[in-house]
Write an enzyme that holds these catalytic residues in place. Structure first.
Site, PDB file in Angstrom:
ATOM      1  N   SER A 125      10.430  14.008   5.861  1.00 53.48           N
ATOM      2  CA  SER A 125      11.152  11.865   6.442  1.00 53.48           C
ATOM      3  C   SER A 125      10.230  11.724   5.349  1.00 53.48           C
ATOM      4  O   SER A 125       9.584  11.490   4.557  1.00 53.48           O
ATOM      5  CB  SER A 125      10.298  11.829   7.387  1.00 53.48           C
ATOM      6  OG  SER A 125      10.540  10.239   7.976  1.00 53.48           O
ATOM      7  N   TYR A 150       2.561  11.598  13.813  1.00 50.97           N
ATOM      8  CA  TYR A 150       4.161  12.165  13.423  1.00 50.97           C
ATOM      9  C   TYR A 150       4.372  11.661  11.839  1.00 50.97           C
ATOM     10  O   TYR A 150       4.591  13.154  11.742  1.00 50.97           O
ATOM     11  CB  TYR A 150       5.411  11.124  13.822  1.00 50.97           C
ATOM     12  CG  TYR A 150       6.655  11.569  13.027  1.00 50.97           C
ATOM     13  CD1 TYR A 150       7.014  12.873  13.442  1.00 50.97           C
ATOM     14  CD2 TYR A 150       7.224  10.695  12.282  1.00 50.97           C
ATOM     15  CE1 TYR A 150       8.304  13.420  13.034  1.00 50.97           C
ATOM     16  CE2 TYR A 150       8.446  10.904  11.765  1.00 50.97           C
ATOM     17  CZ  TYR A 150       8.793  12.422  12.417  1.00 50.97           C
ATOM     18  OH  TYR A 150       9.730  12.984  11.620  1.00 50.97           O
ATOM     19  N   LYS A 154       4.527  15.635   9.580  1.00 43.51           N
ATOM     20  CA  LYS A 154       5.288  16.012   7.658  1.00 43.51           C
ATOM     21  C   LYS A 154       4.719  16.118   6.619  1.00 43.51           C
ATOM     22  O   LYS A 154       4.854  17.499   6.356  1.00 43.51           O
ATOM     23  CB  LYS A 154       6.545  14.844   8.337  1.00 43.51           C
ATOM     24  CG  LYS A 154       6.712  14.176   9.009  1.00 43.51           C
ATOM     25  CD  LYS A 154       8.725  15.833   9.041  1.00 43.51           C
ATOM     26  CE  LYS A 154       8.364  15.559  10.328  1.00 43.51           C
ATOM     27  NZ  LYS A 154       9.754  17.010  10.784  1.00 43.51           N
TER      28      LYS A 154
HETATM   29  P1  NAD Z   1      15.539  15.615  18.522  1.00 43.85           P
HETATM   30  O1  NAD Z   1      14.697  15.373  18.815  1.00 43.85           O
HETATM   31  O2  NAD Z   1      17.275  14.856  18.070  1.00 43.85           O
HETATM   32  O3  NAD Z   1      16.126  17.203  17.721  1.00 43.85           O
HETATM   33  C1  NAD Z   1      15.036  18.073  17.682  1.00 43.85           C
HETATM   34  C2  NAD Z   1      14.679  19.207  18.743  1.00 43.85           C
HETATM   35  O4  NAD Z   1      13.744  20.161  18.181  1.00 43.85           O
HETATM   36  C3  NAD Z   1      15.066  19.158  19.794  1.00 43.85           C
HETATM   37  O5  NAD Z   1      15.877  19.735  20.385  1.00 43.85           O
HETATM   38  C4  NAD Z   1      13.745  19.610  20.312  1.00 43.85           C
HETATM   39  O6  NAD Z   1      14.120  20.403  21.677  1.00 43.85           O
HETATM   40  C5  NAD Z   1      13.023  20.688  19.624  1.00 43.85           C
HETATM   41  N1  NAD Z   1      12.085  21.109  19.318  1.00 43.85           N
HETATM   42  C6  NAD Z   1      11.205  20.755  19.621  1.00 43.85           C
HETATM   43  N2  NAD Z   1      10.021  21.248  19.555  1.00 43.85           N
HETATM   44  C7  NAD Z   1      10.653  22.327  19.459  1.00 43.85           C
HETATM   45  C8  NAD Z   1       9.519  23.581  19.169  1.00 43.85           C
HETATM   46  N3  NAD Z   1       8.428  24.079  19.701  1.00 43.85           N
HETATM   47  N4  NAD Z   1      10.162  24.897  19.348  1.00 43.85           N
HETATM   48  C9  NAD Z   1      11.996  25.277  19.843  1.00 43.85           C
HETATM   49  N5  NAD Z   1      12.497  23.665  19.444  1.00 43.85           N
HETATM   50  C10 NAD Z   1      11.755  22.566  19.799  1.00 43.85           C
HETATM   51  O7  NAD Z   1      15.551  15.126  16.166  1.00 43.85           O
HETATM   52  P2  NAD Z   1      15.690  15.200  15.430  1.00 43.85           P
HETATM   53  O8  NAD Z   1      16.409  13.730  15.235  1.00 43.85           O
HETATM   54  O9  NAD Z   1      17.568  16.333  15.279  1.00 43.85           O
HETATM   55  O10 NAD Z   1      15.039  15.773  14.706  1.00 43.85           O
HETATM   56  C11 NAD Z   1      15.256  16.776  13.753  1.00 43.85           C
HETATM   57  C12 NAD Z   1      13.719  16.715  12.404  1.00 43.85           C
HETATM   58  O11 NAD Z   1      14.667  15.895  11.124  1.00 43.85           O
HETATM   59  C13 NAD Z   1      12.595  16.346  13.302  1.00 43.85           C
HETATM   60  O12 NAD Z   1      11.838  17.576  12.414  1.00 43.85           O
HETATM   61  C14 NAD Z   1      12.657  14.743  12.904  1.00 43.85           C
HETATM   62  O13 NAD Z   1      10.835  14.664  12.540  1.00 43.85           O
HETATM   63  C15 NAD Z   1      13.029  14.892  10.970  1.00 43.85           C
HETATM   64  N6  NAD Z   1      13.551  13.713  11.320  1.00 43.85           N
HETATM   65  C16 NAD Z   1      14.183  13.044  11.517  1.00 43.85           C
HETATM   66  C17 NAD Z   1      14.247  11.585  11.328  1.00 43.85           C
HETATM   67  C18 NAD Z   1      15.467  11.104  12.672  1.00 43.85           C
HETATM   68  O14 NAD Z   1      15.371   9.922  12.155  1.00 43.85           O
HETATM   69  N7  NAD Z   1      16.236  11.266  13.689  1.00 43.85           N
HETATM   70  C19 NAD Z   1      14.234  10.606  10.047  1.00 43.85           C
HETATM   71  C20 NAD Z   1      13.430  11.916   9.756  1.00 43.85           C
HETATM   72  C21 NAD Z   1      12.788  13.390   9.950  1.00 43.85           C
END
Ligand code: NAD
Ligand code: UDP
Length: 328
Positions: A125, A150, A154
């Site tokens: 991120s 958080y 990362k």
């Molecule tokens: P999200 O919450 O929609 O999806 C994350 C998925 O991971 C969920 O389906 C959840 O059930 C699964 N999960 C969580 N912990 C788990 C575990 N221990 N074992 C198996 N599955 C697990 O989030 P997203 O928006 O799709 O984000 C995906 C990644 O991208 C994350 O790592 C997040 O930190 C990163 N990210 C997201 C954003 C954003 O704004 N959406 C920005 C920067 C980085």
């Protein structure tokens, strides 16, 4: 057809990656414990793609189960999207965030190594960048001094991956630093999980547009920016998903560690986002200024040139056309 494991493949970004992967002839295998997503998403993925989508309900920290899944499929690469992502919740429950995000990454890496899978793309991120860096943010800008648990997860995972690449030459690691993903697949079937009151700007504006919330709170009006509100680099989630494909195709997951910014390179203020949304949807969004949200940096946008040069990838959507169909 090439198998690709995708952790967190049932989540917001993961589902969009799954669609892009299938479209390009890959065979994604979702690893997700549905802690922040719903199983019904699998059916939606099948409707959109017209293909059966393989998935396993597994917590990445369950090494025994993970190992047995890895043994069943021949696969060289994991896209690692799984994790918790709420800044607020990470402040309330830091231990749970460290355990889930860092714990699951360590478990995943160990099981990958045992199965001789040495290629990984990690969802990082823009939050890892140190907020006193010159703009636009480049991949070699300083990271660290993150503002909340958080962001620290990362940052710590990035450091772990850097050490791994440095000390074990078998690994090919790509770190994708996402800026602000917005919008969703044109079908309207895949949404960012917005149960309850959303934290992020666009999901909040959508609730206001739907009259489920009375007005938007604009966090701060006296930042040193053109209109006093914070500036971010908003990227359409489909562009983001295609960035992962570009990594698979063009970079061929080079040995060692490679970092890429996934953003548009253009910053937009909160007021500009409101105006663009109003224009696109012909709707008025009432808003009130409130105090700054702790931990927000004034300005964050990237230099995306490295991804263009090395992966031949760039964002196709701008802010305005990212908002088409947003209320679908
Ligand atoms: P999200 O919450 O929609 O999806 C994350 C998925 O991971 C969920 O389906 C959840 O059930 C699964 N999960 C969580 N912990 C788990 C575990 N221990 N074992 C198996 N599955 C697990 O989030 P997203 O928006 O799709 O984000 C995906 C990644 O991208 C994350 O790592 C997040 O930190 C990163 N990210 C997201 C954003 C954003 O704004 N959406 C920005 C920067 C980085
Ligand atoms: N923001 C806002 N009101 C909200 C949610 C967000 O003013 O209800 C602002 C926030 O201060 C930030 C920008 O919108 O400047 C983007 O916030 P978001 O939470 O979507 O993403 P972040 O950049 O924090 O990851």
């Amino acid at each position: 057809m090439k198998n690709i494991f995708i952790s967190g493949g049932a989540g917001y970004i993961g589902t969009h990656c799954v669609i892009s992967l299938i479209k390009s002839g890959y065979s994604p295998i979702i690893l997700d414990n549905f802690s922040s997503s719903h199983k019904s998403v699998i059916k939606k993925l099948q409707i959109i793609s017209g293909k059966r989508v393989k998935f396993y309900n597994v917590d990445l920290r369950d090494k025994k189960k993970l190992r047995s899944i890895f043994k069943k499929h021949s696969c060289e690469i994991v896209i690692h999207c799984a994790g918790f992502k709420s800044v607020e919740k990470s402040i309330e429950k830091p231990i749970s965030y460290f355990d889930n995000n860092i714990g699951s990454t360590l478990s995943l890496l160990e099981c990958m190594k045992d199965q001789k899978i040495f290629k990984i793309i990690f969802s990082s991120s823009a939050t890892v960048y140190n907020d006193s860096q010159p703009l636009p943010l480049k991949e070699n800008s300083k990271i660290g001094k993150t503002q909340n648990p958080y962001g620290n997860t990362k940052y710590i995972i990035e450091r772990i991956l850097m050490d791994l690449a440095k000390n074990d030459s078998r690994w090919s690691i790509s770190i994708a630093r996402y800026f602000n993903p917005i919008s969703s697949h044109e079908s309207g079937l895949l949404k960012e999980n917005s149960n309850g009151v959303p934290n992020n700007l666009i999901p909040y504006i959508i609730k206001v547009a739907q009259k489920k919330l009375p007005y938007l709170k604009v966090f701060g009006k006296n930042y040193k920016t053109k209109d006093g509100t914070c500036i971010r680099d908003y990227i359409h989630v489909t562009d983001l998903a295609d960035g992962h494909l570009a990594l698979l195709k063009n970079n061929k997951l080079k040995k060692g560690l490679n970092i890429y910014n996934f953003g548009t390179g253009k910053g937009s203020s909160v007021l500009e986002v409101i105006k663009a949304f109003e224009k696109q949807n012909k709707i008025s969004i009432p808003y009130k200024y409130t105090k700054r949200r702790p931990g927000d940096v004034a300005v964050s946008y990237c230099d995306p040139k490295k991804a263009f040069k090395e992966l031949n990838w760039k964002a196709n959507f701008n802010l305005q056309n990212s908002l088409i169909d947003i209320l679908k």
